[in-house]
Scaffold this active site. Structure first.
Site, PDB file in Angstrom:
ATOM      1  N   LYS A 203       8.257 -19.769  52.567  1.00 38.50           N
ATOM      2  CA  LYS A 203       6.971 -19.101  52.787  1.00 38.50           C
ATOM      3  C   LYS A 203       6.325 -18.892  51.427  1.00 38.50           C
ATOM      4  O   LYS A 203       6.783 -18.079  50.620  1.00 38.50           O
ATOM      5  CB  LYS A 203       7.163 -17.773  53.512  1.00 38.50           C
ATOM      6  CG  LYS A 203       5.843 -17.067  53.835  1.00 38.50           C
ATOM      7  CD  LYS A 203       6.078 -15.761  54.577  1.00 38.50           C
ATOM      8  CE  LYS A 203       4.768 -15.069  54.887  1.00 38.50           C
ATOM      9  NZ  LYS A 203       4.979 -13.765  55.578  1.00 38.50           N
ATOM     10  N   LYS A 255       5.879 -22.494  55.706  1.00 36.91           N
ATOM     11  CA  LYS A 255       4.589 -21.838  55.887  1.00 36.91           C
ATOM     12  C   LYS A 255       3.925 -21.675  54.522  1.00 36.91           C
ATOM     13  O   LYS A 255       4.579 -21.172  53.600  1.00 36.91           O
ATOM     14  CB  LYS A 255       4.811 -20.461  56.536  1.00 36.91           C
ATOM     15  CG  LYS A 255       3.549 -19.658  56.794  1.00 36.91           C
ATOM     16  CD  LYS A 255       3.884 -18.298  57.403  1.00 36.91           C
ATOM     17  CE  LYS A 255       2.615 -17.513  57.702  1.00 36.91           C
ATOM     18  NZ  LYS A 255       2.896 -16.165  58.249  1.00 36.91           N
TER      19      LYS A 255
END
Length: 330
Positions: A203, A255
């Site tokens: 992330k 992500k």
């Protein structure tokens, strides 16, 4: 006299001649089951609240969230990832409402699970940022820094409360060191070995989260660069991946999706667990904004980006277009 050797012997264009031909030889296919719908539920509202930076996306009421979940089931979507938006007055330094059984996220989990049962995977964001008055993903120390290990204690409690509320899958998204192992242990300690853990493995600290901050009513002060990953790094993601798998992750995720397709491909090539990617708010909003101005073909752009994410190796894709695209594919 014609010299036939002067023309191409191989003509790849033969496989592009008609829509049926292109469909038959397509190497990557999207399917409704590929998709997970991220959804926001807001406490204390009587009507869905449009999110200005994300045209077409709303902060749901409890009732409209249940409707959205049923629509996802009917479209063939696999899961719904829930984010809770509490009343501002309920936020505090520890994100207490995030572990309150009567907090908005836990209430919404029970609502949706009662509505759809096991027909849709009910998934929960396991993080504190929506619930803290400072907007960070963890507990702060005396110097205002995110305290990794104190935060893990909060995540363990969150995992148990979310499992009790009906989550099939929890998604620890705070990027704390050791979070997957702590969450797995916490679930196992209460006999919830059946609850899966989707690790936010890579992330990145991205500029594309901007619209999401409005969606969750973020109170963030400062940035998250000390715990989210540096966009410059690749090997760091692979180290995070190895740690998450060792700690018991059932699925892993990258992500954002679009700006990090190279990371997604590396992760997908390296593992034998399902790999997800999150097409985040900024990716969504750019396409919607450009389409609104007539600069791009909206529907083609949506399908092209999703195809690219799947081609890079995603088994599942979190996207705000999940239900819409699933209906189109069906």
């Amino acid at each position: 006299m014609t010299t036939y050797g002067s023309f191409p012997g191989s003509r790849p264009r033969r496989l592009r001649t008609t829509p049926v031909m292109r469909r038959m030889v397509a190497e990557t296919r999207l399917h409704p089951a590929d998709f997970i719908l991220p959804a926001f539920v807001r406490e204390g509202v009587s009507e869905p609240v449009p999110i200005g930076a994300m045209p077409g996306v709303v902060q749901h009421t409890r009732d409209s969230l249940k409707k959205a979940a049923l629509e996802a089931v009917e479209a063939g979507v696999s899961g719904i990832m829930l984010f809770g938006v509490p009343e501002e007055s309920k936020k505090d330094a520890l994100g207490t409402v995030g572990t309150d059984p009567d907090g908005i996220l836990q209430v919404a989990l029970r609502d949706v699970r009662a509505e759809v049962g096991d027909e849709l995977l009910v998934m929960s964001d396991l993080c504190l940022d929506e619930f803290t008055d400072h907007g960070h993903c963890g507990v702060l120390d005396a110097q205002g820094r995110v305290d990794n290990d104190a935060t893990l204690e909060r995540y363990a409690e969150m995992a148990q409360v979310q499992a009790d509320a009906g989550a099939h899958v929890v998604g620890p998204s705070g990027m704390m060191d050791g979070q997957i192992g702590v969450v797995r242990d916490a679930l196992d300690q209460i006999g919830r070995e059946d609850v899966a853990v989707l690790a936010y493995t890579a992330k990145y600290s991205s500029a594309f989260y901007g619209p999401f901050r409005e969606a969750v009513g973020s109170s963030l002060r400062g940035d998250r660069k000390t715990y989210q990953q540096d966009p410059a790094n690749v090997r760091e993601s692979m180290r995070e991946l190895a740690l998450d798998l060792e700690e018991g992750a059932d699925m892993v995720m990258v992500k954002p999706a679009g700006p990090y397709l190279d990371i997604l491909a590396r992760v997908a090539d390296a593992v034998d667990v399902p790999v997800a990617a999150y097409q985040i708010s900024g990716e969504y909003s750019m396409i919607e904004a450009a389409a609104e101005k007539g600069w791009i073909d909206r529907d083609r752009a949506i399908l092209e980006t999703l195809t690219g994410i799947k081609r890079a190796g995603a088994r599942n894709i979190l996207t705000y277009w999940a239900t819409e695209v699933a209906r189109t594919l069906r």
